[in-house]
Design a protein around this motif. Sequence first.
Motif, PDB file in Angstrom:
ATOM      1  N   TRP A  10       7.675  15.296  77.195  1.00  0.00           N
ATOM      2  CA  TRP A  10       8.450  15.585  75.991  1.00  0.00           C
ATOM      3  C   TRP A  10       7.564  16.249  74.944  1.00  0.00           C
ATOM      4  O   TRP A  10       7.919  17.250  74.348  1.00  0.00           O
ATOM      5  N   TRP A  11       6.382  15.677  74.760  1.00  0.00           N
ATOM      6  CA  TRP A  11       5.449  16.164  73.742  1.00  0.00           C
ATOM      7  C   TRP A  11       4.991  17.596  74.036  1.00  0.00           C
ATOM      8  O   TRP A  11       4.949  18.440  73.149  1.00  0.00           O
ATOM      9  N   VAL A  12       4.705  17.837  75.318  1.00  0.00           N
ATOM     10  CA  VAL A  12       4.277  19.184  75.707  1.00  0.00           C
ATOM     11  C   VAL A  12       5.416  20.177  75.471  1.00  0.00           C
ATOM     12  O   VAL A  12       5.217  21.251  74.891  1.00  0.00           O
ATOM     13  N   ALA A  13       6.629  19.807  75.882  1.00  0.00           N
ATOM     14  CA  ALA A  13       7.784  20.680  75.703  1.00  0.00           C
ATOM     15  C   ALA A  13       7.998  20.961  74.221  1.00  0.00           C
ATOM     16  O   ALA A  13       8.256  22.095  73.807  1.00  0.00           O
ATOM     17  N   ILE A  55      16.662  20.767  68.896  1.00  0.00           N
ATOM     18  CA  ILE A  55      17.600  19.704  68.546  1.00  0.00           C
ATOM     19  C   ILE A  55      17.903  18.836  69.763  1.00  0.00           C
ATOM     20  O   ILE A  55      17.954  17.612  69.686  1.00  0.00           O
ATOM     21  N   LEU A  56      18.081  19.478  70.925  1.00  0.00           N
ATOM     22  CA  LEU A  56      18.401  18.700  72.121  1.00  0.00           C
ATOM     23  C   LEU A  56      17.242  17.780  72.511  1.00  0.00           C
ATOM     24  O   LEU A  56      17.449  16.629  72.898  1.00  0.00           O
ATOM     25  N   LEU A  57      16.018  18.291  72.377  1.00  0.00           N
ATOM     26  CA  LEU A  57      14.843  17.461  72.678  1.00  0.00           C
ATOM     27  C   LEU A  57      14.777  16.262  71.731  1.00  0.00           C
ATOM     28  O   LEU A  57      14.573  15.122  72.146  1.00  0.00           O
ATOM     29  N   LEU A  58      14.970  16.551  70.439  1.00  0.00           N
ATOM     30  CA  LEU A  58      14.933  15.494  69.441  1.00  0.00           C
ATOM     31  C   LEU A  58      16.005  14.453  69.706  1.00  0.00           C
ATOM     32  O   LEU A  58      15.757  13.249  69.655  1.00  0.00           O
ATOM     33  N   LEU A  59      17.210  14.941  69.976  1.00  0.00           N
ATOM     34  CA  LEU A  59      18.321  14.027  70.241  1.00  0.00           C
ATOM     35  C   LEU A  59      17.987  13.120  71.419  1.00  0.00           C
ATOM     36  O   LEU A  59      18.171  11.911  71.351  1.00  0.00           O
ATOM     37  N   THR A  60      17.486  13.724  72.495  1.00  0.00           N
ATOM     38  CA  THR A  60      17.192  12.935  73.681  1.00  0.00           C
ATOM     39  C   THR A  60      16.156  11.861  73.375  1.00  0.00           C
ATOM     40  O   THR A  60      16.352  10.685  73.705  1.00  0.00           O
ATOM     41  N   GLY A  61      15.065  12.255  72.721  1.00  0.00           N
ATOM     42  CA  GLY A  61      14.018  11.288  72.413  1.00  0.00           C
ATOM     43  C   GLY A  61      14.505  10.179  71.508  1.00  0.00           C
ATOM     44  O   GLY A  61      14.297   8.990  71.763  1.00  0.00           O
ATOM     45  N   MET A  62      15.197  10.575  70.450  1.00  0.00           N
ATOM     46  CA  MET A  62      15.663   9.616  69.452  1.00  0.00           C
ATOM     47  C   MET A  62      16.687   8.658  70.027  1.00  0.00           C
ATOM     48  O   MET A  62      16.638   7.456  69.794  1.00  0.00           O
ATOM     49  N   ILE A  63      17.628   9.210  70.796  1.00  0.00           N
ATOM     50  CA  ILE A  63      18.681   8.373  71.344  1.00  0.00           C
ATOM     51  C   ILE A  63      18.099   7.395  72.351  1.00  0.00           C
ATOM     52  O   ILE A  63      18.484   6.228  72.399  1.00  0.00           O
ATOM     53  N   MET A  74      19.611  14.634  64.113  1.00  0.00           N
ATOM     54  CA  MET A  74      19.990  15.983  63.653  1.00  0.00           C
ATOM     55  C   MET A  74      19.374  16.283  62.292  1.00  0.00           C
ATOM     56  O   MET A  74      18.855  17.381  62.069  1.00  0.00           O
ATOM     57  N   LEU A  75      19.444  15.308  61.390  1.00  0.00           N
ATOM     58  CA  LEU A  75      18.882  15.523  60.054  1.00  0.00           C
ATOM     59  C   LEU A  75      17.381  15.718  60.139  1.00  0.00           C
ATOM     60  O   LEU A  75      16.805  16.584  59.480  1.00  0.00           O
ATOM     61  N   PHE A  76      16.741  14.909  60.962  1.00  0.00           N
ATOM     62  CA  PHE A  76      15.308  15.012  61.154  1.00  0.00           C
ATOM     63  C   PHE A  76      14.946  16.400  61.680  1.00  0.00           C
ATOM     64  O   PHE A  76      14.007  17.042  61.209  1.00  0.00           O
ATOM     65  N   GLY A  77      15.749  16.874  62.640  1.00  0.00           N
ATOM     66  CA  GLY A  77      15.464  18.160  63.255  1.00  0.00           C
ATOM     67  C   GLY A  77      15.695  19.341  62.324  1.00  0.00           C
ATOM     68  O   GLY A  77      14.964  20.310  62.363  1.00  0.00           O
ATOM     69  N   ILE A 125      25.396  10.166  75.926  1.00  0.00           N
ATOM     70  CA  ILE A 125      25.580  10.648  74.549  1.00  0.00           C
ATOM     71  C   ILE A 125      25.203  12.123  74.444  1.00  0.00           C
ATOM     72  O   ILE A 125      25.947  12.925  73.888  1.00  0.00           O
ATOM     73  N   VAL A 126      24.043  12.489  75.013  1.00  0.00           N
ATOM     74  CA  VAL A 126      23.626  13.896  74.923  1.00  0.00           C
ATOM     75  C   VAL A 126      24.642  14.777  75.652  1.00  0.00           C
ATOM     76  O   VAL A 126      25.002  15.859  75.184  1.00  0.00           O
TER      77      VAL A 126
END
Lengths: 81, 365
Positions: B41-44, B82-90, B169-172, B243-244
């Motif tokens: 995730w971090w590398v991506a 956004i999709l990466l963030l959503l996945t990690g956060m969720i 989403m807000l974070f992103g 969810i994603v």
Amino acid sequence: MEIKVLGTGCANCKKTKAVVADALKEMNLTVPVIEVQDIPSIMAYGVMSTPAIVIDEKVVSAGKVPAKSQVIEMIRKAQPA
Amino acid sequence: MNKNLVAAPMNDQGGAKAQPPHAQMREWRAWGLVVLSALVWWVAWNSLQPLADWITYTLLGLSPVSALGSSIAFFLYDVPKILLLLTGMIFLVTTIRTFFSAERTRQLLGGKRQGIGNVLAASLGVVTPFCSCSAVPLFIGFVEAGIPLGVTFSFLIAAPMVNEVALAMLFGMFGWQIALIYLATGLTIAIVAGMVIGRVPNIESGVEDFVWQLSVGKTSSQPGERMLWSERFSVAWQSTREIVGKVWPYVMIGIAIGAIIHGYVPANALAGIMGKDAWWSVPAAVALGVPMYSNAAGIIPVVQALMEKGAAAGTALAFMMAVIALSLPEMIILRRVLKPRLIAIFVGVVATGIILTGYLFNFIL
């Protein structure tokens, strides 16, 4: 055996019903699956999060759409040995 | 990240205890998989910008100064980000949620008074797994357990409003400060609105009579306790995918609408109608937002674009909150247990809270 799916008619409840039907098909079982939608009946099972699955009047899952493998496990456990 | 998970509240039952060797192995494997995924995730995450630039400017040969080039680079960067963030956060939030359940929350809230009860209910609303489709059984379960109505409402307001999708989403799109402000104001509105509703005289009569006569069965099972980490991760991964999978079309549409506003609406076109000086714009934004039904994923990119064109921060925030926290489908579901009078009070109090928040932010920001 009798299986009930408790839910207020939401998308996840329908999904749960389909998963149960799938599981039964895979196990070659014909068991009546009843959808319970009215609130007093749902509450009578003490369930607070739907969809829930009831096998022989016992709540075995609540608040999620379980995977087919989990449902198979639940049905196996409920079957008389 | 791992530290946070271990320190998750009420971890008294979870965690690894003495287990048979193969279960122990599974635990290690599950942790290994999660750590490995975090690395990937971090590398991506770090290669998003170079990759988007490379595709747009090198592969497609577009110029960075052209409108098309910059918007394609923007889209190719924003959507995966956004999709990466959503996945990690969720995944993080749903893992925490495996420690909670509606039943457990009810137990924690039982016997709590107004005040402390409202604070606890709003906070639990964030971490308890909740779907608006089970709002009715949850409401009845709470009421039957003797939890005051105001406390129950604090939960019902916080649960949909402060959710992981909105925060991610807000974070992103705006950064962590805005996400934190949203979390704090969302909780505050839920707490205060619940307290206000609880103090309305004769509020109990607003609940449909059949609710008070129901006999609720004993809850036997308490899902969420005594799980192995491997089970928690697998549950969390399953809900993350779900969810994603549900939310990504909204993300695309939202970002696309945002991009159109970004490109075609002249700068400051909205300053007149959605700017700070238009006092009526906050209530108008809320009135517009309540009947609208979208989720955070779709609305936040649009809000970002609106702000770029001169909409004031408070007005935009109020619009977003109204869309997310109050929705017509939810009212229709709640109508099964609440009389129209109580629904009106509920909507009125929450909408007022959102409007006041909007003014506050227009004033301080």
